[in-house]
Scaffold this motif. Sequence first.
Motif, PDB file in Angstrom:
ATOM      1  N   ILE A 216     -65.419 -20.550   2.080  1.00 46.14           N
ATOM      2  CA  ILE A 216     -66.084 -20.339   0.799  1.00 46.14           C
ATOM      3  C   ILE A 216     -66.388 -18.852   0.669  1.00 46.14           C
ATOM      4  N   LYS A 217     -66.081 -18.328  -0.493  1.00 42.66           N
ATOM      5  CA  LYS A 217     -66.317 -16.903  -0.733  1.00 42.66           C
ATOM      6  C   LYS A 217     -67.120 -16.713  -2.011  1.00 42.66           C
ATOM      7  N   PHE A 218     -67.793 -15.591  -2.084  1.00 43.30           N
ATOM      8  CA  PHE A 218     -68.507 -15.219  -3.307  1.00 43.30           C
ATOM      9  C   PHE A 218     -67.718 -14.151  -4.039  1.00 43.30           C
ATOM     10  N   MET A 219     -67.898 -14.117  -5.347  1.00 40.09           N
ATOM     11  CA  MET A 219     -67.379 -12.992  -6.106  1.00 40.09           C
ATOM     12  C   MET A 219     -68.371 -12.682  -7.210  1.00 40.09           C
ATOM     13  N   ALA A 220     -68.582 -11.409  -7.453  1.00 41.13           N
ATOM     14  CA  ALA A 220     -69.504 -11.023  -8.516  1.00 41.13           C
ATOM     15  C   ALA A 220     -68.870  -9.968  -9.397  1.00 41.13           C
ATOM     16  N   VAL A 221     -69.110 -10.109 -10.709  1.00 41.59           N
ATOM     17  CA  VAL A 221     -68.741  -9.065 -11.662  1.00 41.59           C
ATOM     18  C   VAL A 221     -70.048  -8.570 -12.271  1.00 41.59           C
ATOM     19  N   LEU A 222     -70.320  -7.295 -12.106  1.00 36.33           N
ATOM     20  CA  LEU A 222     -71.554  -6.716 -12.625  1.00 36.33           C
ATOM     21  C   LEU A 222     -71.208  -5.746 -13.742  1.00 36.33           C
ATOM     22  N   ARG A 223     -72.180  -5.494 -14.603  1.00 33.95           N
ATOM     23  CA  ARG A 223     -71.918  -4.473 -15.615  1.00 33.95           C
ATOM     24  C   ARG A 223     -73.054  -3.476 -15.694  1.00 33.95           C
ATOM     25  N   THR A 224     -72.674  -2.226 -15.869  1.00 33.11           N
ATOM     26  CA  THR A 224     -73.621  -1.199 -16.296  1.00 33.11           C
ATOM     27  C   THR A 224     -73.031  -0.780 -17.633  1.00 33.11           C
ATOM     28  N   ASP A 225     -72.607   0.464 -17.784  1.00 33.04           N
ATOM     29  CA  ASP A 225     -71.761   0.733 -18.950  1.00 33.04           C
ATOM     30  C   ASP A 225     -70.302   0.543 -18.572  1.00 33.04           C
ATOM     31  N   LYS A 226     -70.089   0.117 -17.328  1.00 31.45           N
ATOM     32  CA  LYS A 226     -68.743  -0.224 -16.862  1.00 31.45           C
ATOM     33  C   LYS A 226     -68.803  -1.592 -16.202  1.00 31.45           C
ATOM     34  N   LEU A 227     -67.630  -2.117 -15.820  1.00 36.74           N
ATOM     35  CA  LEU A 227     -67.597  -3.392 -15.104  1.00 36.74           C
ATOM     36  C   LEU A 227     -67.197  -3.143 -13.653  1.00 36.74           C
ATOM     37  N   PHE A 228     -67.805  -3.909 -12.743  1.00 33.18           N
ATOM     38  CA  PHE A 228     -67.520  -3.768 -11.317  1.00 33.18           C
ATOM     39  C   PHE A 228     -67.282  -5.133 -10.698  1.00 33.18           C
ATOM     40  N   VAL A 229     -66.406  -5.169  -9.690  1.00 35.17           N
ATOM     41  CA  VAL A 229     -66.173  -6.442  -9.009  1.00 35.17           C
ATOM     42  C   VAL A 229     -66.140  -6.235  -7.499  1.00 35.17           C
ATOM     43  N   ALA A 230     -66.622  -7.232  -6.773  1.00 37.16           N
ATOM     44  CA  ALA A 230     -66.458  -7.273  -5.317  1.00 37.16           C
ATOM     45  C   ALA A 230     -66.699  -8.692  -4.848  1.00 37.16           C
ATOM     46  N   GLY A 231     -66.262  -8.990  -3.615  1.00 37.89           N
ATOM     47  CA  GLY A 231     -66.466 -10.317  -3.053  1.00 37.89           C
ATOM     48  C   GLY A 231     -66.942 -10.226  -1.617  1.00 37.89           C
ATOM     49  N   CYS A 232     -67.223 -11.378  -1.043  1.00 35.36           N
ATOM     50  CA  CYS A 232     -67.616 -11.422   0.371  1.00 35.36           C
ATOM     51  C   CYS A 232     -67.477 -12.862   0.850  1.00 35.36           C
ATOM     52  N   ASP A 233     -67.554 -13.062   2.163  1.00 30.95           N
ATOM     53  CA  ASP A 233     -67.603 -14.425   2.677  1.00 30.95           C
ATOM     54  C   ASP A 233     -68.970 -15.000   2.355  1.00 30.95           C
ATOM     55  N   ALA A 234     -68.990 -16.297   2.011  1.00 32.76           N
ATOM     56  CA  ALA A 234     -70.267 -16.897   1.625  1.00 32.76           C
ATOM     57  C   ALA A 234     -70.901 -17.588   2.821  1.00 32.76           C
ATOM     58  N   PRO A 235     -72.095 -17.171   3.208  1.00 37.45           N
ATOM     59  CA  PRO A 235     -72.786 -17.897   4.273  1.00 37.45           C
ATOM     60  C   PRO A 235     -73.335 -19.222   3.720  1.00 37.45           C
ATOM     61  N   ASP A 236     -73.456 -20.240   4.592  1.00 33.61           N
ATOM     62  CA  ASP A 236     -73.979 -21.533   4.127  1.00 33.61           C
ATOM     63  C   ASP A 236     -75.379 -21.406   3.571  1.00 33.61           C
ATOM     64  N   SER A 237     -76.145 -20.521   4.187  1.00 39.21           N
ATOM     65  CA  SER A 237     -77.403 -20.194   3.546  1.00 39.21           C
ATOM     66  C   SER A 237     -77.588 -18.686   3.674  1.00 39.21           C
ATOM     67  N   TYR A 238     -78.253 -18.108   2.715  1.00 43.40           N
ATOM     68  CA  TYR A 238     -78.343 -16.651   2.653  1.00 43.40           C
ATOM     69  C   TYR A 238     -79.640 -16.285   1.954  1.00 43.40           C
ATOM     70  N   PRO A 239     -80.165 -15.101   2.221  1.00 45.09           N
ATOM     71  CA  PRO A 239     -81.399 -14.697   1.535  1.00 45.09           C
ATOM     72  C   PRO A 239     -81.137 -14.522   0.037  1.00 45.09           C
ATOM     73  N   ALA A 240     -81.884 -15.252  -0.762  1.00 42.35           N
ATOM     74  CA  ALA A 240     -81.633 -15.261  -2.201  1.00 42.35           C
ATOM     75  C   ALA A 240     -81.759 -13.868  -2.803  1.00 42.35           C
ATOM     76  N   LEU A 241     -80.788 -13.536  -3.647  1.00 37.57           N
ATOM     77  CA  LEU A 241     -80.868 -12.259  -4.356  1.00 37.57           C
ATOM     78  C   LEU A 241     -81.957 -12.310  -5.432  1.00 37.57           C
ATOM     79  N   SER A 242     -82.184 -13.523  -5.968  1.00 35.57           N
ATOM     80  CA  SER A 242     -83.176 -13.661  -7.040  1.00 35.57           C
ATOM     81  C   SER A 242     -84.582 -13.322  -6.571  1.00 35.57           C
ATOM     82  N   LYS A 243     -84.781 -13.390  -5.260  1.00 34.37           N
ATOM     83  CA  LYS A 243     -86.108 -13.103  -4.736  1.00 34.37           C
ATOM     84  C   LYS A 243     -86.513 -11.685  -5.140  1.00 34.37           C
ATOM     85  N   ALA A 244     -85.527 -10.794  -5.087  1.00 36.31           N
ATOM     86  CA  ALA A 244     -85.829  -9.406  -5.420  1.00 36.31           C
ATOM     87  C   ALA A 244     -85.460  -9.082  -6.860  1.00 36.31           C
ATOM     88  N   CYS A 245     -84.579  -9.874  -7.443  1.00 32.56           N
ATOM     89  CA  CYS A 245     -83.957  -9.421  -8.681  1.00 32.56           C
ATOM     90  C   CYS A 245     -83.605 -10.634  -9.554  1.00 32.56           C
TER      91      CYS A 245
END
Lengths: 502, 247
Positions: free
Chosen positions: A53-82
């Motif tokens: 299982i892998k993650f992929m994210a597309v983010l935007r500022t005034d541009k678009l960015f993409v990257a991926g990573c291996d998905a851990p079964d559990s991971y520290p939530a990004l929403s906690k900070a953001c």
Amino acid sequence: MTNAFLEISNGEKIAREKIPHLSFDEFSKTALLVVEDGGKVVQFFAYEDDNDIKFMAVLRTDKLFVAGCDAPDSYPALSKACEPFHMFEREIAEQFGMRPEGHPWLKMVRYHANCRDVPDVFGNDYKEDIPGNYNYYQVDGDEIHEVAVGPVHAGVIEPGHFRFNCIGERVLHLEIQLGYQHRAIENLFLNVQAKRLPILAENIAGDTTIGHSLCMAQAVEALTSVTPDKGAQMIRSIALELERLANHIGDLGALSGDVAFLPPANYFGRIRGDFLNLALLLCGNRFGKGLVRPGGVRFSLADDIRETLAERLKELKPQVEHVLDLLFSASTVRARFEDCGIVSTYDAEKLGLVGPAGRASGIPYDVRRSFPTEHYSQIDIPENKKPTGDVYDRARVRYDEILQSIHIIQSLIYSPVETQCVDDSNFNLPPSSFVVTVNEAWRGEVSHAILTDNRGKILRYKVKDPSFHNWNGLAMSLRDTGISDFPLNNKSFNLSYCGFDL
Amino acid sequence: MLNTLKNRFEQGCRTCGYPKEKPAVFARYRGKPIIQKDVSSDIVEACAKACPQDAIDIDLKKIDMGRCVFCGTCERISKGAFVIFTDDFEISTSKKEHLLTDGDLPSLAEHSKQHFKKLFGRSLQLRQVSAAGCNACEADLNVLATPFFDLARFGINFVASPRHADGIVVTGPVSRNMKTALLTTYEAIAEPKVVIAVGSCTITGGPFTGSPEITEGLDTILPVDLFIPGCPPHPLTNLHALLTFFK
Ligand code: SF4
Ligand code: SF4
């Protein structure tokens, strides 16, 4: 700004090997940095590749960015900070069973089993009816009472469950549980023949047929290296603006009805139909179904169609202006609209609101300006942002956009560019590729992403309707608002259930 | 006030004359399909292959309007040699099998149930249940309440409670998450009751056919009295069906 993510364009075909595959820590750290710095999440999803299982994210500022990573079964939530990751992490937990540890509000999104047959993150038993064993958020206190509404509502509308915690008439908290419309569309995209792709895209959300069709068509076009001709781009832009017009006008009519000012409600109800009929004039369907296909459009602007379209618009424009004036100059209407259901810019940023709802709260983002597709790079779109984020501003954004859309269509009708109509055709997607598309539909940013495997089969099809961001905006607008103002706020957002539920 | 009156004057009366007069629809509208019976099998096969909904029966040379989304692909690739979609919006049926058609539809009025006409001919109250479609069918049912169609002038209304209703109008392919709510609503309606299926996804699964989350055909879980095909059906198709079946 340089970061570990790869900068990409809207609707650009990317070879998957070019997409940075980071460690989870770096992925998470960079994503957080970008979004804490004012960036937004366009897509963040999981997919299965060679049993990993892998993650992929597309983010935007005034541009678009993409990257991926291996998905851990559990991971520290990004929403906690953001906060803007909040819905996406819940969706991933539901679809793939990856647990975001420390997520502030981990609950199911659409209520269905995950695709991996791993234990459910929410402890739901899906043989039981929705909402399973989920405990709704509760407010304690002697004077507190709960109001539960839905899934079947008192009107011809889609199903959803609303749970209000109130003190007297005042809403302290509104929780919205959706998922009743879930049809597993993303999975259907993986398994159907290519000829069904456009039909599926058209029926994600019928009122956003053109928005979703464009995202799908542009994605396939990018992958197959096809560029639609100028005429097709123009017709698609006209269709997207017609869709915006019909919906904005219908919503203003409904808002008027909700404050018991019936003349504009009836006039706009009828005029909305006239705009739907213009879509029918163009392509034979009132919602624009059958118009957009990968490669172009199926119907041209023949001379007689141009004539009729121009004539009707000329006839409708003053009517629209007069009814707008009637609605917005009525003091009783303003008294109800103003200061009702305020969503501050601060909250709107954290929730990641898009489209007219975002613009009403002071966030100028409009895909037509930031990442223009089709004919939009040639069209001057004003900023349209408003200061207060109340019902009045959400209505006012629609007001401005209605007049602009009529103007845009009128300016395009007589452009002498012809198009070569496309027929429904089969296409083969290239192997190991990725594309993400965004368009400004009437509710805001619609986005589709496609990943193909090494044989060119669709490995992951990700759909995001603007409602995915904005439902929490509606819940926020109800805080400290009278419960009787719920219909008004609801209409001012008018979000999609089926677009959210997929 | 003056403004309100001025607008009222400008708006005039907009209600359509249907059913006395048939309103014109724009030429590109795709209504009832008429099959050209002497078409060669090759052409039918090509159409069937291209049809995104697999709605074409090659042997019978018929189109299943319950599956069809009226995209017009078959008309286009056969250049009209297999089928022509007419502007006739009166396409509803009382039996599912009648939807498989070569264009020769049985008269809906003759196939309607006489006791329904007697019971509901002067007043029909309907509860709509939206169950996982794309919301376009709901939208085109909703417009029946606008001044142009003005459904209430026929004594037909959409009501808020199933307890006040004579029947349900279902849209959408009944997702797993909506099934119980739909059945509970149905049970809450007093007998005798009517079930109306609107839209291809309600009738057969339509665009969502193949999804494990849906019900392929409302008639597999409820006794359907009236089938209104389309994706979505034109408001006039809905209006025709309601008036012809109950009036
Ligand atoms: S119009 Fe109907 S039968 Fe013809 S191709 Fe489209 S879905 Fe198939
Ligand atoms: S029949 Fe078509 S238009 Fe109607 S709800 Fe289903 S998908 Fe949408």
